[in-house]
Design a protein around this motif. Structure first.
Motif, PDB file in Angstrom:
ATOM      1  N   ASN A 266       0.822  -1.206   0.000  1.00  0.00           N
ATOM      2  CA  ASN A 266       0.000   0.000   0.000  1.00  0.00           C
ATOM      3  C   ASN A 266       0.858   1.259   0.000  1.00  0.00           C
ATOM      4  O   ASN A 266       0.503   2.267  -0.620  1.00  0.00           O
ATOM      5  CB  ASN A 266      -0.954  -0.008   1.192  1.00  0.00           C
ATOM      6  CG  ASN A 266      -2.209  -0.804   0.925  1.00  0.00           C
ATOM      7  OD1 ASN A 266      -3.116  -0.348   0.226  1.00  0.00           O
ATOM      8  ND2 ASN A 266      -2.275  -2.012   1.450  1.00  0.00           N
ATOM      9  N   TRP A 267       2.002   1.189   0.674  1.00  0.00           N
ATOM     10  CA  TRP A 267       2.938   2.310   0.666  1.00  0.00           C
ATOM     11  C   TRP A 267       3.526   2.512  -0.739  1.00  0.00           C
ATOM     12  O   TRP A 267       3.536   3.616  -1.282  1.00  0.00           O
ATOM     13  CB  TRP A 267       4.054   2.067   1.675  1.00  0.00           C
ATOM     14  CG  TRP A 267       5.207   3.028   1.558  1.00  0.00           C
ATOM     15  CD1 TRP A 267       6.277   2.948   0.723  1.00  0.00           C
ATOM     16  CD2 TRP A 267       5.383   4.252   2.288  1.00  0.00           C
ATOM     17  NE1 TRP A 267       7.119   4.013   0.882  1.00  0.00           N
ATOM     18  CE2 TRP A 267       6.597   4.837   1.831  1.00  0.00           C
ATOM     19  CE3 TRP A 267       4.652   4.894   3.280  1.00  0.00           C
ATOM     20  CZ2 TRP A 267       7.084   6.033   2.352  1.00  0.00           C
ATOM     21  CZ3 TRP A 267       5.135   6.096   3.787  1.00  0.00           C
ATOM     22  CH2 TRP A 267       6.331   6.644   3.331  1.00  0.00           C
ATOM     23  N   LEU A 268       4.016   1.425  -1.331  1.00  0.00           N
ATOM     24  CA  LEU A 268       4.671   1.518  -2.640  1.00  0.00           C
ATOM     25  C   LEU A 268       3.718   2.008  -3.728  1.00  0.00           C
ATOM     26  O   LEU A 268       4.120   2.758  -4.626  1.00  0.00           O
ATOM     27  CB  LEU A 268       5.235   0.156  -3.037  1.00  0.00           C
ATOM     28  CG  LEU A 268       6.353  -0.438  -2.172  1.00  0.00           C
ATOM     29  CD1 LEU A 268       6.676  -1.856  -2.639  1.00  0.00           C
ATOM     30  CD2 LEU A 268       7.589   0.434  -2.206  1.00  0.00           C
ATOM     31  N   LEU A 269       2.461   1.562  -3.664  1.00  0.00           N
ATOM     32  CA  LEU A 269       1.504   1.866  -4.726  1.00  0.00           C
ATOM     33  C   LEU A 269       0.781   3.197  -4.537  1.00  0.00           C
ATOM     34  O   LEU A 269       0.035   3.624  -5.424  1.00  0.00           O
ATOM     35  CB  LEU A 269       0.471   0.737  -4.825  1.00  0.00           C
ATOM     36  CG  LEU A 269       1.027  -0.637  -5.234  1.00  0.00           C
ATOM     37  CD1 LEU A 269      -0.082  -1.679  -5.239  1.00  0.00           C
ATOM     38  CD2 LEU A 269       1.708  -0.574  -6.603  1.00  0.00           C
ATOM     39  N   HIS A 270       0.999   3.835  -3.415  1.00  0.00           N
ATOM     40  CA  HIS A 270       0.351   5.136  -3.193  1.00  0.00           C
ATOM     41  C   HIS A 270       0.868   6.146  -4.214  1.00  0.00           C
ATOM     42  O   HIS A 270       2.057   6.151  -4.566  1.00  0.00           O
ATOM     43  CB  HIS A 270       0.638   5.625  -1.770  1.00  0.00           C
ATOM     44  CG  HIS A 270      -0.172   6.818  -1.381  1.00  0.00           C
ATOM     45  ND1 HIS A 270       0.242   8.113  -1.638  1.00  0.00           N
ATOM     46  CD2 HIS A 270      -1.382   6.926  -0.753  1.00  0.00           C
ATOM     47  CE1 HIS A 270      -0.670   8.965  -1.188  1.00  0.00           C
ATOM     48  NE2 HIS A 270      -1.660   8.269  -0.655  1.00  0.00           N
ATOM     49  N   PRO A 271       0.010   7.030  -4.731  1.00  0.00           N
ATOM     50  CA  PRO A 271       0.432   7.988  -5.758  1.00  0.00           C
ATOM     51  C   PRO A 271       1.642   8.841  -5.357  1.00  0.00           C
ATOM     52  O   PRO A 271       2.425   9.254  -6.217  1.00  0.00           O
ATOM     53  CB  PRO A 271      -0.816   8.868  -5.947  1.00  0.00           C
ATOM     54  CG  PRO A 271      -1.954   7.981  -5.581  1.00  0.00           C
ATOM     55  CD  PRO A 271      -1.444   7.099  -4.470  1.00  0.00           C
ATOM     56  N   ASP A 272       1.798   9.108  -4.064  1.00  0.00           N
ATOM     57  CA  ASP A 272       2.946   9.903  -3.615  1.00  0.00           C
ATOM     58  C   ASP A 272       4.266   9.142  -3.706  1.00  0.00           C
ATOM     59  O   ASP A 272       5.340   9.753  -3.681  1.00  0.00           O
ATOM     60  CB  ASP A 272       2.747  10.364  -2.169  1.00  0.00           C
ATOM     61  CG  ASP A 272       1.641  11.402  -2.029  1.00  0.00           C
ATOM     62  OD1 ASP A 272       1.233  11.971  -3.057  1.00  0.00           O
ATOM     63  OD2 ASP A 272       1.194  11.639  -0.889  1.00  0.00           O
ATOM     64  N   ASN A 273       4.187   7.800  -3.796  1.00  0.00           N
ATOM     65  CA  ASN A 273       5.398   6.983  -3.722  1.00  0.00           C
ATOM     66  C   ASN A 273       5.695   6.155  -4.970  1.00  0.00           C
ATOM     67  O   ASN A 273       6.851   5.796  -5.211  1.00  0.00           O
ATOM     68  CB  ASN A 273       5.298   6.020  -2.525  1.00  0.00           C
ATOM     69  CG  ASN A 273       5.118   6.750  -1.206  1.00  0.00           C
ATOM     70  OD1 ASN A 273       5.713   7.807  -0.986  1.00  0.00           O
ATOM     71  ND2 ASN A 273       4.296   6.189  -0.328  1.00  0.00           N
TER      72      ASN A 273
END
Length: 279
Positions: A132-139
């Motif tokens: 979820n962290w990797l796929l977040h638009p910010d990341n």
């Protein structure tokens, strides 16, 4: 300075039965005090102690991602006194969370690299957080190709199905979900995680692998990466075993020079290769 032995008070917001045997349940918690939610500053890969008055506490990996807001998610297997009591609790009940504890996956060092995530059974929890962290638009743009490999015995023992099926539709990551033996209605892969990993893992160049699963899965998955030319410092594993106090005091999780709860639970294979075989 906050006393590390004192848990934050939290309220159960939602409970989800995750598996067909009903032994695994996910709990969403909300912090009762807004300032506690701000203070609970965590990174994927860390864990916390879930505390129930009169029963004790248990160390559990954090399954939510900081990108999902201030509520936190834990998926708990019913195996002992504390987890059994937690399974009896309902939305609205109050308990405690102590943490965040331990180190995290090396997300900063992983930037610009291809990422392979390998998960087995209910050890997928902190890797759900990482995805979820990797796929977040910010990341997302800060990482290269993302390959997610996840397996369990049967479809009914796979966690977070709605999420990984949604990831399959994104187009910016490769999702490979497998079960040990085929069954009616199953529409994904069949085979053990190590064999699937050998088939779909990208080349070792400019890549890093995150692995978390039962010991038998890790035992047979590590040689796959060796065979594919990966170096020990490219492979990151989460031990999350034998922990109790969570802060390196009780000594229960000591292995070689490390306390798993304090120096880990995340280690590179390079670090683990130097430890006694008991880990």
């Amino acid at each position: 300075m906050r006393n590390t032995y004192v848990p934050y008070p939290v309220r159960i917001k939602d409970v989800i039965v995750e598996t067909e045997d009903k032994q695994l349940r996910s709990f969403w918690f909300e912090f009762i005090n807004p300032e506690d939610a701000e203070a609970f500053n965590y990174t994927p890969g860390q864990f916390a102690e879930l505390s129930i008055s009169g029963y004790g506490e248990i160390p559990i990996g954090i399954a939510s991602s900081p990108t999902e807001g201030k509520d936190v998610l834990f998926t708990v297997n019913k195996v002992g006194v504390v987890s059994s009591q937690l399974h009896n609790m309902k939305p609205g009940d109050v308990m405690g969370i102590r943490g965040p504890l331990g180190n995290s996956y090396p997300l900063k060092q992983m930037e610009g690299k291809n990422v392979v995530i390998v998960a087995g059974g209910f050890a997928v929890t902190t890797l759900r957080s990482t995805m979820n962290w990797l796929l977040h638009p910010d990341n997302r743009d800060r990482y290269g190709k993302i390959t997610f490999i996840y397996g369990a015995r049967t479809p009914g023992m796979l966690l977070y199905e709605n999420e990984w099926r949604n990831w399959m539709q994104r187009g910016d990551c490769d999702i490979h979900v497998t079960i040990d033996r085929d069954c009616e209605g199953w529409d994904c892969l069949v085979g053990f995680v190590p064999s699937v990993t050998e088939q779909v893992a990208p080349p070792a160049e400019n890549s890093v692998a995150l692995i978390c699963g039962p010991p038998i899965m890790i035992k047979f998955t590590q040689p796959v990466f060796d065979k594919l030319g990966w170096q020990p410092d490219q492979i990151v594993l989460s031990l999350e075993n034998r922990m109790k106090c969570g802060i390196g005091i009780c000594g229960r999780c000591n292995v070689g020079p490390y306390y798993v709860c304090k120096d880990g639970p995340v280690f590179t294979k390079e670090q683990l290769d130097k430890l006694p075989s008991e880990y």
